[in-house]
Design a protein around this motif. Structure first.
Motif, PDB file in Angstrom:
ATOM      1  N   LYS A  72       0.806  -1.228   0.000  1.00  0.00           N
ATOM      2  CA  LYS A  72       0.000   0.000   0.000  1.00  0.00           C
ATOM      3  C   LYS A  72       0.838   1.278   0.000  1.00  0.00           C
ATOM      4  O   LYS A  72       0.335   2.350   0.365  1.00  0.00           O
ATOM      5  CB  LYS A  72      -0.960   0.019   1.205  1.00  0.00           C
ATOM      6  CG  LYS A  72      -1.765  -1.241   1.401  1.00  0.00           C
ATOM      7  CD  LYS A  72      -2.631  -1.565   0.195  1.00  0.00           C
ATOM      8  CE  LYS A  72      -3.446  -2.833   0.441  1.00  0.00           C
ATOM      9  NZ  LYS A  72      -4.237  -3.237  -0.735  1.00  0.00           N
ATOM     10  N   LYS A  73       2.070   1.201  -0.457  1.00  0.00           N
ATOM     11  CA  LYS A  73       2.921   2.389  -0.469  1.00  0.00           C
ATOM     12  C   LYS A  73       2.848   3.161  -1.784  1.00  0.00           C
ATOM     13  O   LYS A  73       3.006   4.384  -1.792  1.00  0.00           O
ATOM     14  CB  LYS A  73       4.376   1.989  -0.204  1.00  0.00           C
ATOM     15  CG  LYS A  73       4.672   1.567   1.218  1.00  0.00           C
ATOM     16  CD  LYS A  73       6.163   1.317   1.397  1.00  0.00           C
ATOM     17  CE  LYS A  73       6.498   0.960   2.845  1.00  0.00           C
ATOM     18  NZ  LYS A  73       7.955   0.739   3.025  1.00  0.00           N
ATOM     19  N   TYR A  74       2.651   2.430  -2.908  1.00  0.00           N
ATOM     20  CA  TYR A  74       2.772   3.071  -4.214  1.00  0.00           C
ATOM     21  C   TYR A  74       1.564   2.831  -5.113  1.00  0.00           C
ATOM     22  O   TYR A  74       0.941   1.756  -5.086  1.00  0.00           O
ATOM     23  CB  TYR A  74       4.007   2.555  -4.946  1.00  0.00           C
ATOM     24  CG  TYR A  74       5.315   2.833  -4.255  1.00  0.00           C
ATOM     25  CD1 TYR A  74       5.876   4.109  -4.268  1.00  0.00           C
ATOM     26  CD2 TYR A  74       5.988   1.814  -3.578  1.00  0.00           C
ATOM     27  CE1 TYR A  74       7.086   4.364  -3.636  1.00  0.00           C
ATOM     28  CE2 TYR A  74       7.196   2.061  -2.935  1.00  0.00           C
ATOM     29  CZ  TYR A  74       7.737   3.339  -2.971  1.00  0.00           C
ATOM     30  OH  TYR A  74       8.928   3.588  -2.337  1.00  0.00           O
ATOM     31  N   LEU A  75       1.277   3.826  -5.902  1.00  0.00           N
ATOM     32  CA  LEU A  75       0.426   3.677  -7.071  1.00  0.00           C
ATOM     33  C   LEU A  75       1.374   3.396  -8.230  1.00  0.00           C
ATOM     34  O   LEU A  75       2.281   4.185  -8.501  1.00  0.00           O
ATOM     35  CB  LEU A  75      -0.362   4.953  -7.333  1.00  0.00           C
ATOM     36  CG  LEU A  75      -1.166   5.008  -8.635  1.00  0.00           C
ATOM     37  CD1 LEU A  75      -2.325   4.018  -8.574  1.00  0.00           C
ATOM     38  CD2 LEU A  75      -1.689   6.419  -8.892  1.00  0.00           C
ATOM     39  N   SER A  76       1.215   2.272  -8.900  1.00  0.00           N
ATOM     40  CA  SER A  76       2.121   1.893  -9.990  1.00  0.00           C
ATOM     41  C   SER A  76       1.366   1.899 -11.308  1.00  0.00           C
ATOM     42  O   SER A  76       0.174   1.610 -11.364  1.00  0.00           O
ATOM     43  CB  SER A  76       2.727   0.509  -9.739  1.00  0.00           C
ATOM     44  OG  SER A  76       1.709  -0.463  -9.536  1.00  0.00           O
ATOM     45  N   PHE A  77       2.076   2.225 -12.389  1.00  0.00           N
ATOM     46  CA  PHE A  77       1.444   2.288 -13.700  1.00  0.00           C
ATOM     47  C   PHE A  77       2.519   2.325 -14.784  1.00  0.00           C
ATOM     48  O   PHE A  77       3.711   2.511 -14.503  1.00  0.00           O
ATOM     49  CB  PHE A  77       0.549   3.533 -13.812  1.00  0.00           C
ATOM     50  CG  PHE A  77       1.232   4.837 -13.506  1.00  0.00           C
ATOM     51  CD1 PHE A  77       1.761   5.628 -14.520  1.00  0.00           C
ATOM     52  CD2 PHE A  77       1.335   5.290 -12.209  1.00  0.00           C
ATOM     53  CE1 PHE A  77       2.391   6.835 -14.251  1.00  0.00           C
ATOM     54  CE2 PHE A  77       1.961   6.494 -11.911  1.00  0.00           C
ATOM     55  CZ  PHE A  77       2.488   7.269 -12.936  1.00  0.00           C
ATOM     56  N   LEU A  78       2.097   2.127 -16.016  1.00  0.00           N
ATOM     57  CA  LEU A  78       2.981   2.247 -17.174  1.00  0.00           C
ATOM     58  C   LEU A  78       2.746   3.601 -17.828  1.00  0.00           C
ATOM     59  O   LEU A  78       1.599   4.012 -18.028  1.00  0.00           O
ATOM     60  CB  LEU A  78       2.705   1.133 -18.190  1.00  0.00           C
ATOM     61  CG  LEU A  78       3.050  -0.299 -17.778  1.00  0.00           C
ATOM     62  CD1 LEU A  78       2.611  -1.275 -18.857  1.00  0.00           C
ATOM     63  CD2 LEU A  78       4.532  -0.447 -17.503  1.00  0.00           C
ATOM     64  N   ALA A  79       3.845   4.281 -18.164  1.00  0.00           N
ATOM     65  CA  ALA A  79       3.741   5.575 -18.834  1.00  0.00           C
ATOM     66  C   ALA A  79       4.898   5.737 -19.802  1.00  0.00           C
ATOM     67  O   ALA A  79       5.992   5.204 -19.579  1.00  0.00           O
ATOM     68  CB  ALA A  79       3.736   6.713 -17.815  1.00  0.00           C
ATOM     69  N   ALA A  80       4.659   6.460 -20.888  1.00  0.00           N
ATOM     70  CA  ALA A  80       5.681   6.656 -21.907  1.00  0.00           C
ATOM     71  C   ALA A  80       6.742   7.636 -21.420  1.00  0.00           C
ATOM     72  O   ALA A  80       6.427   8.660 -20.814  1.00  0.00           O
ATOM     73  CB  ALA A  80       5.045   7.165 -23.191  1.00  0.00           C
ATOM     74  N   ASP A  81       8.018   7.307 -21.701  1.00  0.00           N
ATOM     75  CA  ASP A  81       9.108   8.209 -21.356  1.00  0.00           C
ATOM     76  C   ASP A  81       9.374   9.171 -22.513  1.00  0.00           C
ATOM     77  O   ASP A  81       8.580   9.256 -23.464  1.00  0.00           O
ATOM     78  CB  ASP A  81      10.371   7.423 -20.977  1.00  0.00           C
ATOM     79  CG  ASP A  81      10.871   6.523 -22.113  1.00  0.00           C
ATOM     80  OD1 ASP A  81      10.435   6.706 -23.271  1.00  0.00           O
ATOM     81  OD2 ASP A  81      11.701   5.639 -21.854  1.00  0.00           O
ATOM     82  N   SER A  82      10.472   9.885 -22.455  1.00  0.00           N
ATOM     83  CA  SER A  82      10.779  10.879 -23.488  1.00  0.00           C
ATOM     84  C   SER A  82      11.023  10.235 -24.859  1.00  0.00           C
ATOM     85  O   SER A  82      10.922  10.901 -25.891  1.00  0.00           O
ATOM     86  CB  SER A  82      12.006  11.701 -23.079  1.00  0.00           C
ATOM     87  OG  SER A  82      13.133  10.861 -22.888  1.00  0.00           O
TER      88      SER A  82
END
Length: 230
Positions: A72-82
């Motif tokens: 319960k420490k983090y919200l995790s997700f996939l996101a595009a980098d630069s």
């Protein structure tokens, strides 16, 4: 009631992938940005008691795969980098900026937390180093029927598909668990991390044998066997 026109498309929004943490519901909101001419997806939370809506995540306009870490420490997700490659991002639920957990050259396709929330198993791929580019067009050949994918273009045949594990406290230290020259999909990691369940094609050498099967992979002995029958 207003008349629906073609411009109404830009007012439509959809939500997906809801997950709950205490009194907050996290979800992805999808929409179309008319000015930028692109689809966008952002993470929002809805507070059940107060009705407050809040935006989460980083500056990326394309996110997916949200989950709450088991501790319960983090919200995790996939996101595009630069470089427009999907990476695993972590954002402290109690406050703080989102940060990259991974920095894979070919990006990350999916991930699963271990039971304690201390580590993440994720899938990526690797291509051999490119040879010196020529100024002239070069011919290419494929030995497989499926050589092209919508949205991805031509599929390289020399790609290596990898499953890796990374510790959150030491994000620079990831190590490869499994590597194959054909695609597979991680479906489950045991609570004690003694085994994984992996989905693969029925026959990686025969494209005409449609369907898939589930394999049990022993993390200690490094061997696998099929749990399903044709």
């Amino acid at each position: 009631m207003e008349k629906i026109t073609k411009e109404s498309l830009f007012d439509l929004k959809s939500v997906a992938q809801p997950v709950q943490y205490d009194e907050e519901i996290f979800y992805i909101e999808n929409s179309i940005n008319k000015e930028e001419n692109r689809y966008e997806s952002y993470i929002y939370s809805y507070q059940l008691k107060t009705g407050e809506k809040k935006r989460w995540g980083n500056d990326s306009h394309s996110v997916s795969g949200i989950s709450i870490s088991p501790n319960k420490k983090y919200l995790s997700f996939l996101a595009a980098d630069s470089k427009k490659k999907q990476q695993i991002m972590l954002m402290p639920i109690q406050g703080g900026r989102a940060f990259n957990l991974t920095d894979e050259k070919e990006g990350v396709t999916s991930f699963i937390w271990n039971e304690t929330g201390a580590s993440v198993y994720y899938q990526t791929s690797q291509l051999p180093e490119e040879e010196e580019k020529s100024d002239f067009p070069q011919s290419k050949s494929w030995s497989k029927f499926s050589y092209k994918l919508d949205g991805a273009g031509l599929l390289p045949e020399n790609k290596q598909y990898q499953l890796k594990k990374i510790d959150v406290a030491f994000e620079a230290n990831s190590h490869t668990i499994l590597e194959k020259d054909y695609s597979f999909s991680l479906k489950h990691v045991a609570k004690d991390e003694s085994f994984m369940l992996i989905e693969e094609d029925l026959d990686s050498e025969d494209e005409w044998r449609y369907g898939s099967t589930v394999y049990y992979y022993d993390l200690k002995d490094k061997h696998s066997y099929s749990l399903t029958k044709e």
